[in-house]
Write a protein that holds these residues in place. Structure first.
Motif, PDB file in Angstrom:
ATOM      1  N   ILE A  58       0.850  -1.200   0.000  1.00 19.88           N
ATOM      2  CA  ILE A  58       0.000   0.000   0.000  1.00 19.88           C
ATOM      3  C   ILE A  58       0.885   1.250   0.000  1.00 19.88           C
ATOM      4  O   ILE A  58       0.656   2.186  -0.768  1.00 19.88           O
ATOM      5  CB  ILE A  58      -0.953   0.011   1.213  1.00 19.88           C
ATOM      6  CG1 ILE A  58      -2.013  -1.084   1.070  1.00 19.88           C
ATOM      7  CG2 ILE A  58      -1.621   1.374   1.373  1.00 19.88           C
ATOM      8  CD1 ILE A  58      -2.869  -1.267   2.315  1.00 19.88           C
ATOM      9  N   ALA A  59       1.893   1.265   0.870  1.00 12.74           N
ATOM     10  CA  ALA A  59       2.779   2.426   0.972  1.00 12.74           C
ATOM     11  C   ALA A  59       3.516   2.693  -0.333  1.00 12.74           C
ATOM     12  O   ALA A  59       3.754   3.849  -0.685  1.00 12.74           O
ATOM     13  CB  ALA A  59       3.791   2.214   2.110  1.00 12.74           C
ATOM     14  N   LEU A  60       3.852   1.642  -1.066  1.00 12.62           N
ATOM     15  CA  LEU A  60       4.584   1.791  -2.325  1.00 12.62           C
ATOM     16  C   LEU A  60       3.657   1.975  -3.524  1.00 12.62           C
ATOM     17  O   LEU A  60       4.127   2.102  -4.655  1.00 12.62           O
ATOM     18  CB  LEU A  60       5.486   0.570  -2.550  1.00 12.62           C
ATOM     19  CG  LEU A  60       6.595   0.379  -1.514  1.00 12.62           C
ATOM     20  CD1 LEU A  60       7.292  -0.967  -1.713  1.00 12.62           C
ATOM     21  CD2 LEU A  60       7.592   1.531  -1.592  1.00 12.62           C
ATOM     22  N   GLY A  61       2.348   1.961  -3.280  1.00 10.87           N
ATOM     23  CA  GLY A  61       1.379   2.156  -4.358  1.00 10.87           C
ATOM     24  C   GLY A  61       1.121   0.921  -5.193  1.00 10.87           C
ATOM     25  O   GLY A  61       0.520   0.999  -6.262  1.00 10.87           O
ATOM     26  N   ILE A  62       1.555  -0.245  -4.726  1.00 12.11           N
ATOM     27  CA  ILE A  62       1.340  -1.493  -5.461  1.00 12.11           C
ATOM     28  C   ILE A  62      -0.105  -1.971  -5.286  1.00 12.11           C
ATOM     29  O   ILE A  62      -0.717  -2.481  -6.222  1.00 12.11           O
ATOM     30  CB  ILE A  62       2.332  -2.579  -4.988  1.00 12.11           C
ATOM     31  CG1 ILE A  62       3.768  -2.134  -5.296  1.00 12.11           C
ATOM     32  CG2 ILE A  62       2.024  -3.920  -5.632  1.00 12.11           C
ATOM     33  CD1 ILE A  62       4.833  -3.004  -4.673  1.00 12.11           C
ATOM     34  N   ASP A  64      -4.129  -1.111  -3.995  1.00  5.41           N
ATOM     35  CA  ASP A  64      -5.107  -0.048  -3.771  1.00  5.41           C
ATOM     36  C   ASP A  64      -6.111  -0.561  -2.739  1.00  5.41           C
ATOM     37  O   ASP A  64      -6.926  -1.425  -3.042  1.00  5.41           O
ATOM     38  CB  ASP A  64      -5.818   0.301  -5.079  1.00  5.41           C
ATOM     39  CG  ASP A  64      -6.897   1.343  -4.887  1.00  5.41           C
ATOM     40  OD1 ASP A  64      -6.916   2.012  -3.832  1.00  5.41           O
ATOM     41  OD2 ASP A  64      -7.728   1.492  -5.803  1.00  5.41           O
ATOM     42  N   SER A  66      -8.688   0.813  -1.522  1.00  5.97           N
ATOM     43  CA  SER A  66     -10.010   1.441  -1.562  1.00  5.97           C
ATOM     44  C   SER A  66     -11.141   0.430  -1.754  1.00  5.97           C
ATOM     45  O   SER A  66     -12.274   0.693  -1.379  1.00  5.97           O
ATOM     46  CB  SER A  66     -10.067   2.497  -2.655  1.00  5.97           C
ATOM     47  OG  SER A  66      -9.903   1.898  -3.926  1.00  5.97           O
ATOM     48  N   VAL A 150      -0.996   7.706   6.324  1.00  5.72           N
ATOM     49  CA  VAL A 150       0.341   7.306   5.863  1.00  5.72           C
ATOM     50  C   VAL A 150       1.213   6.872   7.029  1.00  5.72           C
ATOM     51  O   VAL A 150       1.889   5.843   6.965  1.00  5.72           O
ATOM     52  CB  VAL A 150       1.011   8.468   5.088  1.00  5.72           C
ATOM     53  CG1 VAL A 150       2.441   8.113   4.726  1.00  5.72           C
ATOM     54  CG2 VAL A 150       0.214   8.798   3.846  1.00  5.72           C
TER      55      VAL A 150
END
Length: 177
Positions: A58-62, A64, A66, A150
């Motif tokens: 999640i932190a690295l944007g891999i 989502d 939501s 975050v």
């Protein structure tokens, strides 16, 4: 395609449960009575590893997050958790190990899984009536997530790593026969 992936992953999960001994009632009872923490240590390490990897993703944007649904805190969740724990201690099975045991051909698992399905069906029928008692009113903040910010994502990763470390540090046995 997603149903095939679900079946493959579910089969692999059931195999993993079987391999670590989570489908054996005696191992569950030994864990719950603190006579053998090997299974608890495996569960802690697996939760810590998967949580750390998930929150790092999640932190690295891999990933989502939501699309994920967070279960709200209410009295019904507490009562349900107590019922699950009681049933787990009584039968030596939780929902995942019950289905794995059913796949392994254990006859008692047929009764366990059937009981779970009947209980879920009865709950859906009684939901409106149970709601009149206030069992589903949010409490303790309602839907709260450890990864709602975050900074909290990194805290979640630290907690996951701490769970892995605790799994290695915990003794294999607390109560000796």
């Amino acid at each position: 395609m997603s149903i095939i992936l679900s079946i493959v992953l579910g089969t692999l999960f059931g195999f993993a449960l079987y391999r670590v001994g989570a489908t054996h009632a005696d191992k569950i009872i030994d864990m719950l009575t603190l006579r053998d923490l090997g299974l608890a240590k495996t569960i802690m390490a697996a939760i810590g590893l998967s949580s750390s990897l998930f929150f790092a993703g999640i932190a690295l944007g891999i990933f989502d997050p939501s699309h994920m649904s967070i279960k709200g805190m209410y009295l019904g969740v507490i009562i349900g958790g107590l019922l699950l724990g009681f049933g787990w201690a009584l039968s030596g099975m939780c929902p995942g190990t019950g289905v794995a045991n059913l796949g392994a051909g254990r006859k008692d698992a047929m009764f366990f899984v059937s009981g779970g399905l009947i209980g879920a069906w009865a709950f859906t029928l009684a939901y409106e009536w149970l709601a009149t008692f206030g069992l589903f009113k949010p409490m303790l903040g309602g839907k709260v997530s450890l990864a709602s910010g975050v900074h909290n994502i990194w805290l979640a990763i630290v907690i996951g790593v701490a769970m892995i470390a605790a799994a290695f540090v915990l003794p294999k046995q607390i109560i000796k026969d």
